[in-house]
Design a protein around this motif. Structure first.
Motif, PDB file in Angstrom:
ATOM      1  N   GLY A   7     -19.314  -3.076 -25.097  1.00 48.73           N
ATOM      2  CA  GLY A   7     -19.128  -2.370 -23.838  1.00 48.73           C
ATOM      3  C   GLY A   7     -20.216  -1.328 -23.667  1.00 48.73           C
ATOM      4  N   VAL A   8     -20.854  -1.342 -22.503  1.00 48.34           N
ATOM      5  CA  VAL A   8     -21.910  -0.370 -22.214  1.00 48.34           C
ATOM      6  C   VAL A   8     -21.668   0.261 -20.849  1.00 48.34           C
ATOM      7  N   ASP A   9     -22.231   1.463 -20.679  1.00 48.18           N
ATOM      8  CA  ASP A   9     -22.060   2.166 -19.404  1.00 48.18           C
ATOM      9  C   ASP A   9     -23.287   2.973 -18.986  1.00 48.18           C
ATOM     10  N   GLY A  10     -24.389   2.798 -19.683  1.00 40.02           N
ATOM     11  CA  GLY A  10     -25.602   3.525 -19.346  1.00 40.02           C
ATOM     12  C   GLY A  10     -25.781   4.812 -20.134  1.00 40.02           C
ATOM     13  N   SER A  11     -24.787   5.189 -20.923  1.00 40.22           N
ATOM     14  CA  SER A  11     -24.864   6.429 -21.700  1.00 40.22           C
ATOM     15  C   SER A  11     -25.605   6.214 -23.017  1.00 40.22           C
ATOM     16  N   ALA A  12     -26.022   7.321 -23.632  1.00 43.11           N
ATOM     17  CA  ALA A  12     -26.691   7.247 -24.933  1.00 43.11           C
ATOM     18  C   ALA A  12     -25.783   6.620 -26.000  1.00 43.11           C
ATOM     19  N   PRO A  13     -24.484   6.998 -26.068  1.00 47.91           N
ATOM     20  CA  PRO A  13     -23.638   6.350 -27.071  1.00 47.91           C
ATOM     21  C   PRO A  13     -23.520   4.834 -26.869  1.00 47.91           C
ATOM     22  N   SER A  14     -23.480   4.377 -25.608  1.00 52.24           N
ATOM     23  CA  SER A  14     -23.363   2.930 -25.399  1.00 52.24           C
ATOM     24  C   SER A  14     -24.689   2.232 -25.688  1.00 52.24           C
ATOM     25  N   SER A  15     -25.792   2.931 -25.511  1.00 56.00           N
ATOM     26  CA  SER A  15     -27.098   2.369 -25.876  1.00 56.00           C
ATOM     27  C   SER A  15     -27.173   2.168 -27.386  1.00 56.00           C
ATOM     28  N   THR A  16     -26.671   3.131 -28.132  1.00 56.70           N
ATOM     29  CA  THR A  16     -26.635   3.016 -29.592  1.00 56.70           C
ATOM     30  C   THR A  16     -25.707   1.885 -30.017  1.00 56.70           C
ATOM     31  N   ALA A  17     -24.576   1.758 -29.324  1.00 60.67           N
ATOM     32  CA  ALA A  17     -23.641   0.667 -29.622  1.00 60.67           C
ATOM     33  C   ALA A  17     -24.288  -0.691 -29.351  1.00 60.67           C
ATOM     34  N   LEU A  18     -25.029  -0.796 -28.268  1.00 63.85           N
ATOM     35  CA  LEU A  18     -25.712  -2.062 -27.943  1.00 63.85           C
ATOM     36  C   LEU A  18     -26.734  -2.406 -29.024  1.00 63.85           C
ATOM     37  N   ALA A  19     -27.504  -1.434 -29.457  1.00 62.17           N
ATOM     38  CA  ALA A  19     -28.502  -1.678 -30.511  1.00 62.17           C
ATOM     39  C   ALA A  19     -27.811  -2.158 -31.792  1.00 62.17           C
ATOM     40  N   TRP A  20     -26.681  -1.535 -32.137  1.00 63.07           N
ATOM     41  CA  TRP A  20     -25.931  -1.934 -33.329  1.00 63.07           C
ATOM     42  C   TRP A  20     -25.409  -3.353 -33.170  1.00 63.07           C
ATOM     43  N   ALA A  21     -24.870  -3.653 -31.994  1.00 60.86           N
ATOM     44  CA  ALA A  21     -24.308  -4.986 -31.734  1.00 60.86           C
ATOM     45  C   ALA A  21     -25.384  -6.072 -31.800  1.00 60.86           C
ATOM     46  N   ILE A  22     -26.570  -5.771 -31.329  1.00 56.19           N
ATOM     47  CA  ILE A  22     -27.676  -6.735 -31.388  1.00 56.19           C
ATOM     48  C   ILE A  22     -27.993  -7.073 -32.845  1.00 56.19           C
ATOM     49  N   GLU A  23     -28.104  -6.045 -33.677  1.00 53.84           N
ATOM     50  CA  GLU A  23     -28.414  -6.274 -35.097  1.00 53.84           C
ATOM     51  C   GLU A  23     -27.292  -7.050 -35.789  1.00 53.84           C
ATOM     52  N   LYS A  31     -23.155 -14.924 -30.701  1.00 55.81           N
ATOM     53  CA  LYS A  31     -23.580 -14.672 -29.336  1.00 55.81           C
ATOM     54  C   LYS A  31     -23.023 -13.307 -28.939  1.00 55.81           C
ATOM     55  N   LEU A  32     -23.645 -12.696 -27.950  1.00 50.87           N
ATOM     56  CA  LEU A  32     -23.297 -11.338 -27.554  1.00 50.87           C
ATOM     57  C   LEU A  32     -22.919 -11.307 -26.081  1.00 50.87           C
ATOM     58  N   ASP A  33     -21.753 -10.763 -25.779  1.00 50.57           N
ATOM     59  CA  ASP A  33     -21.334 -10.534 -24.402  1.00 50.57           C
ATOM     60  C   ASP A  33     -21.486  -9.051 -24.113  1.00 50.57           C
ATOM     61  N   VAL A  34     -22.371  -8.714 -23.178  1.00 53.02           N
ATOM     62  CA  VAL A  34     -22.614  -7.334 -22.771  1.00 53.02           C
ATOM     63  C   VAL A  34     -21.760  -7.081 -21.528  1.00 53.02           C
ATOM     64  N   VAL A  35     -20.875  -6.090 -21.609  1.00 53.27           N
ATOM     65  CA  VAL A  35     -19.901  -5.858 -20.546  1.00 53.27           C
ATOM     66  C   VAL A  35     -20.054  -4.462 -19.954  1.00 53.27           C
ATOM     67  N   VAL A  36     -20.219  -4.420 -18.628  1.00 51.93           N
ATOM     68  CA  VAL A  36     -20.162  -3.171 -17.872  1.00 51.93           C
ATOM     69  C   VAL A  36     -19.090  -3.368 -16.815  1.00 51.93           C
ATOM     70  N   SER A  37     -17.963  -2.707 -16.988  1.00 54.20           N
ATOM     71  CA  SER A  37     -16.908  -2.851 -15.984  1.00 54.20           C
ATOM     72  C   SER A  37     -17.063  -1.760 -14.929  1.00 54.20           C
ATOM     73  N   TRP A  38     -16.457  -2.006 -13.796  1.00 58.38           N
ATOM     74  CA  TRP A  38     -16.505  -1.026 -12.711  1.00 58.38           C
ATOM     75  C   TRP A  38     -15.150  -1.007 -12.025  1.00 58.38           C
ATOM     76  N   ASP A  39     -14.854   0.100 -11.413  1.00 54.03           N
ATOM     77  CA  ASP A  39     -13.588   0.247 -10.714  1.00 54.03           C
ATOM     78  C   ASP A  39     -13.797   1.248  -9.589  1.00 54.03           C
ATOM     79  N   TYR A  40     -12.908   1.226  -8.637  1.00 56.93           N
ATOM     80  CA  TYR A  40     -12.988   2.200  -7.557  1.00 56.93           C
ATOM     81  C   TYR A  40     -12.673   3.577  -8.122  1.00 56.93           C
ATOM     82  N   PRO A  41     -13.438   4.603  -7.725  1.00 56.07           N
ATOM     83  CA  PRO A  41     -13.189   5.941  -8.267  1.00 56.07           C
ATOM     84  C   PRO A  41     -11.819   6.467  -7.841  1.00 56.07           C
ATOM     85  N   VAL A  42     -11.185   7.173  -8.755  1.00 53.49           N
ATOM     86  CA  VAL A  42      -9.890   7.780  -8.482  1.00 53.49           C
ATOM     87  C   VAL A  42     -10.118   9.255  -8.199  1.00 53.49           C
TER      88      VAL A  42
END
Length: 143
Positions: A7-23, A31-42
């Motif tokens: 799961g990624v969202d554009g933040s530094a922690p999710s960037s680090t998570a993506l790098a870890w997941a790639i390795e 195989k890797l599924d990269v997920v960015v979910s979105w929802d209407y703001p509350v």
């Protein structure tokens, strides 16, 4: 072939998570599924206010742009890892749990913004840790 969901969202922690997941995907031949979910703001207000609701296309496009930018920045396309990008509508924690239903591993970044906040799990990582159908890796970021 095994599958890792990240799961990624554009933040530094999710960037680090993506790098870890790639390795990890390289090590496992997964195989890797990269997920960015979105929802209407509350929004909550003590008095009625009228604000325009963002268009569905704008929200979905923003998620796609975020995912593509993170993939480009991470070097995933050049890594040799087979991957797909998903931008489903829904609350992040619940969406990641659904996406991980047939996964071997779910990877998310920890909450990490500021000295005090770094001590606590974010709401999405906490939700995933408690509800995931597969093992979860919470990747802590130094930023």
């Amino acid at each position: 072939m095994s599958k890792i969901v990240v799961g990624v969202d554009g933040s530094a922690p999710s960037s680090t998570a993506l790098a870890w997941a790639i390795e990890e995907a390289k090590l496992r031949g997964a195989k890797l599924d990269v997920v960015v979910s979105w929802d209407y703001p509350v929004m909550a207000a003590s008095e009625p206010i009228f604000m325009p609701t963002p268009d569905r296309e704008v929200l979905e496009s923003g998620a796609e742009t975020t995912a593509e930018a993170m993939v480009a920045q991470s070097g995933l396309a050049e890594s040799g890892v087979t991957y797909q990008i998903f931008t489903p509508e829904g609350r992040p924690g619940e969406t990641l749990i659904e996406m991980a239903a047939d996964a071997d591993l779910l990877v998310v970044g920890s909450h990490g913004s500021g000295v005090i906040k770094e001590l606590f799990l974010g709401s999405v990582s906490n939700y995933c840790a408690h509800h995931s159908p597969c093992p979860v890796v919470l990747v802590r970021s130094s930023s």
